[in-house]
Scaffold this motif. Structure first.
Motif, PDB file in Angstrom:
ATOM      1  N   VAL A 100       3.303 -26.617  11.648  1.00 38.26           N
ATOM      2  CA  VAL A 100       4.555 -27.242  12.085  1.00 38.26           C
ATOM      3  C   VAL A 100       5.748 -26.686  11.316  1.00 38.26           C
ATOM      4  N   LEU A 101       5.590 -26.515  10.010  1.00 35.71           N
ATOM      5  CA  LEU A 101       6.687 -25.974   9.201  1.00 35.71           C
ATOM      6  C   LEU A 101       7.028 -24.553   9.613  1.00 35.71           C
ATOM      7  N   LEU A 102       6.024 -23.727   9.857  1.00 33.70           N
ATOM      8  CA  LEU A 102       6.289 -22.357  10.285  1.00 33.70           C
ATOM      9  C   LEU A 102       6.939 -22.318  11.652  1.00 33.70           C
ATOM     10  N   TRP A 103       6.539 -23.214  12.537  1.00 29.73           N
ATOM     11  CA  TRP A 103       7.167 -23.264  13.865  1.00 29.73           C
ATOM     12  C   TRP A 103       8.642 -23.669  13.764  1.00 29.73           C
ATOM     13  N   PHE A 104       8.927 -24.664  12.939  1.00 35.34           N
ATOM     14  CA  PHE A 104      10.303 -25.140  12.831  1.00 35.34           C
ATOM     15  C   PHE A 104      11.201 -24.133  12.130  1.00 35.34           C
ATOM     16  N   THR A 105      10.669 -23.416  11.165  1.00 29.87           N
ATOM     17  CA  THR A 105      11.508 -22.505  10.372  1.00 29.87           C
ATOM     18  C   THR A 105      11.470 -21.065  10.874  1.00 29.87           C
ATOM     19  N   ARG A 106      10.740 -20.788  11.920  1.00 30.95           N
ATOM     20  CA  ARG A 106      10.688 -19.407  12.418  1.00 30.95           C
ATOM     21  C   ARG A 106      12.047 -18.962  12.916  1.00 30.95           C
ATOM     22  N   GLU A 107      12.642 -19.730  13.799  1.00 35.92           N
ATOM     23  CA  GLU A 107      13.996 -19.477  14.296  1.00 35.92           C
ATOM     24  C   GLU A 107      14.676 -20.824  14.501  1.00 35.92           C
ATOM     25  N   PRO A 108      15.161 -21.459  13.438  1.00 36.13           N
ATOM     26  CA  PRO A 108      15.765 -22.787  13.595  1.00 36.13           C
ATOM     27  C   PRO A 108      17.035 -22.788  14.415  1.00 36.13           C
ATOM     28  N   GLY A 109      17.718 -21.656  14.542  1.00 38.49           N
ATOM     29  CA  GLY A 109      18.920 -21.588  15.366  1.00 38.49           C
ATOM     30  C   GLY A 109      20.201 -21.613  14.570  1.00 38.49           C
ATOM     31  N   PHE A 110      20.346 -22.544  13.634  1.00 36.96           N
ATOM     32  CA  PHE A 110      21.588 -22.648  12.873  1.00 36.96           C
ATOM     33  C   PHE A 110      21.596 -21.723  11.659  1.00 36.96           C
ATOM     34  N   THR A 116      12.958 -13.804  11.581  1.00 42.25           N
ATOM     35  CA  THR A 116      14.086 -12.898  11.786  1.00 42.25           C
ATOM     36  C   THR A 116      14.350 -12.062  10.545  1.00 42.25           C
ATOM     37  N   VAL A 117      14.249 -12.663   9.396  1.00 44.33           N
ATOM     38  CA  VAL A 117      14.552 -11.946   8.151  1.00 44.33           C
ATOM     39  C   VAL A 117      13.464 -10.924   7.825  1.00 44.33           C
ATOM     40  N   LEU A 118      12.205 -11.267   8.067  1.00 42.14           N
ATOM     41  CA  LEU A 118      11.108 -10.412   7.625  1.00 42.14           C
ATOM     42  C   LEU A 118      10.614  -9.436   8.687  1.00 42.14           C
ATOM     43  N   PHE A 119      10.569  -9.866   9.953  1.00 43.17           N
ATOM     44  CA  PHE A 119       9.892  -9.064  10.962  1.00 43.17           C
ATOM     45  C   PHE A 119      10.735  -8.742  12.194  1.00 43.17           C
ATOM     46  N   ASN A 120      11.596  -9.637  12.618  1.00 45.10           N
ATOM     47  CA  ASN A 120      12.225  -9.524  13.935  1.00 45.10           C
ATOM     48  C   ASN A 120      13.651  -8.978  13.876  1.00 45.10           C
ATOM     49  N   TYR A 125       8.759  -9.189  17.071  1.00 48.64           N
ATOM     50  CA  TYR A 125       7.339  -8.967  16.828  1.00 48.64           C
ATOM     51  C   TYR A 125       6.590 -10.279  16.598  1.00 48.64           C
ATOM     52  N   VAL A 126       7.234 -11.239  15.937  1.00 48.02           N
ATOM     53  CA  VAL A 126       6.584 -12.506  15.599  1.00 48.02           C
ATOM     54  C   VAL A 126       7.135 -13.594  16.510  1.00 48.02           C
ATOM     55  N   THR A 127       6.254 -14.274  17.222  1.00 42.27           N
ATOM     56  CA  THR A 127       6.626 -15.375  18.105  1.00 42.27           C
ATOM     57  C   THR A 127       5.870 -16.638  17.683  1.00 42.27           C
ATOM     58  N   ASP A 128       6.069 -17.707  18.436  1.00 39.27           N
ATOM     59  CA  ASP A 128       5.321 -18.934  18.167  1.00 39.27           C
ATOM     60  C   ASP A 128       3.822 -18.726  18.364  1.00 39.27           C
ATOM     61  N   GLY A 129       3.473 -17.877  19.329  1.00 40.46           N
ATOM     62  CA  GLY A 129       2.055 -17.575  19.524  1.00 40.46           C
ATOM     63  C   GLY A 129       1.436 -16.861  18.345  1.00 40.46           C
ATOM     64  N   THR A 130       2.207 -16.005  17.675  1.00 40.45           N
ATOM     65  CA  THR A 130       1.705 -15.327  16.483  1.00 40.45           C
ATOM     66  C   THR A 130       1.346 -16.325  15.390  1.00 40.45           C
ATOM     67  N   VAL A 131       2.203 -17.307  15.187  1.00 40.21           N
ATOM     68  CA  VAL A 131       1.941 -18.336  14.181  1.00 40.21           C
ATOM     69  C   VAL A 131       0.707 -19.154  14.562  1.00 40.21           C
ATOM     70  N   ALA A 132       0.582 -19.496  15.845  1.00 40.66           N
ATOM     71  CA  ALA A 132      -0.565 -20.291  16.292  1.00 40.66           C
ATOM     72  C   ALA A 132      -1.878 -19.528  16.110  1.00 40.66           C
ATOM     73  N   ILE A 133      -1.876 -18.234  16.418  1.00 39.36           N
ATOM     74  CA  ILE A 133      -3.092 -17.441  16.250  1.00 39.36           C
ATOM     75  C   ILE A 133      -3.452 -17.317  14.773  1.00 39.36           C
ATOM     76  N   LEU A 134      -2.439 -17.137  13.914  1.00 40.30           N
ATOM     77  CA  LEU A 134      -2.704 -17.027  12.486  1.00 40.30           C
ATOM     78  C   LEU A 134      -3.324 -18.308  11.941  1.00 40.30           C
ATOM     79  N   MET A 135      -2.753 -19.448  12.295  1.00 46.29           N
ATOM     80  CA  MET A 135      -3.300 -20.707  11.815  1.00 46.29           C
ATOM     81  C   MET A 135      -4.684 -20.981  12.406  1.00 46.29           C
TER      82      MET A 135
END
Length: 289
Positions: A100-110, A116-120, A125-135
């Protein structure tokens, strides 16, 4: 869960240049007040149907019945039987919280998210599906029991490697593969971009169109799976909104919420089926209340 995930994927596929306006933070900000409102209305409805609006009777003000003590003791005994959280349960809780934390902080918008800082920076390259597969992969790696430092078990025999939290045999047996095929079919339909609506209704009011479509989706989802309803309607609604010059979110967002309001039949959503499977409910009871 499935309705919101379908909505995320379809928005990104149909409108890839949306600027990331729809993410978990924005969806939570929109859905949380609705959740609180629906919870209050559901409580009031159940209160009125089964107990009435007698606050003294409902909340036990000034009463001390033996039945209340017995009910409290039963709940207390059942809670004690649960025992302490096991190592596996703690791992599942940590993984879910991290997800949940990774989903919320991946692209919070504000602010720029960690993805965005590390990969995109160049491409997403990193989407919500990437986080779900990793977990999900962590469930196959983390053991279900706390590993021992020594190589022997409690009885002195050589210790065996503990089984992981999740094995492929369990996934193969319990995984609803039909849901995956259903989601894939919805994404394929969205990718096709079938334009089937004319521009004759451009002057129709957006609010009236949204209300009518929400009623249609709400009635349809009572008789079918909410995942099937979402994957079937959202691509068509996106095409219609584009054709009649209406912002797609004005239609797709409310219809996604309406697809989740499936309470009448067991087939509508998995929680309905779980409640119905205990045998204390009939179809007519669910349709009535």
């Amino acid at each position: 869960m499935f309705c919101s995930q379908c909505f995320f994927e379809l928005i990104n596929r149909l409108f890839p240049n949306n600027g990331g306006i729809i993410n978990f933070a924005s969806f939570f900000g929109f859905s949380f007040p609705n959740m609180v409102l629906m919870l209050a209305l559901s409580w009031l409805w159940l209160q009125f149907v089964f107990l009435g609006f007698n606050l003294k009777k409902s909340f036990g003000c000034g009463t001390n019945k033996a039945g209340d003590k017995e009910a409290y003791q039963v709940i207390k005994d059942e809670y004690r039987q649960l025992g302490r959280m096991s190592f596996a349960e703690s791992c599942v809780l940590v993984i879910f919280t991290l997800l949940v934390l990774l989903w919320f902080t991946r692209e919070p918008g504000f602010i720029p998210g960690w993805a965005t800082v590390l990969f995109n920076e160049d491409k997403p390259y990193v989407t919500d599906g990437t986080v779900a597969i990793l977990m999900s992969a962590l469930f196959f790696c983390i053991p279900s029991n706390l590993p021992r430092c020594c190589g022997k078990s409690e009885d002195g025999a050589p210790a065996e490697a503990p089984c992981p939290l999740l094995s492929w045999d369990i996934v193969h047996e319990k995984m609803p593969w039909n849901i995956l095929l259903l989601l894939g079919g919805g994404f394929a339909l969205a990718h096709g971009k079938i334009w089937t609506f004319s521009v004759a209704g451009r002057k129709s009011r957006t609010t009236a169109i949204s209300i009518l479509l929400c009623l249609l989706v709400a009635m349809f989802t009572e008789c079918s799976s909410n995942t099937a309803t979402t994957t079937l309607f959202l691509p068509i609604l996106a095409s219609m909104a584009t054709a009649i010059k209406i912002h797609p979110l004005y239609i797709m967002f409310p219809c996604t919420i309406s697809a989740s309001l499936a309470f009448m039949l067991p087939v509508a959503t998995p929680p309905n089926a779980i409640a119905f499977s205990y045998g204390n409910l009939k179809v007519i009871d669910m349709a009535k209340f």
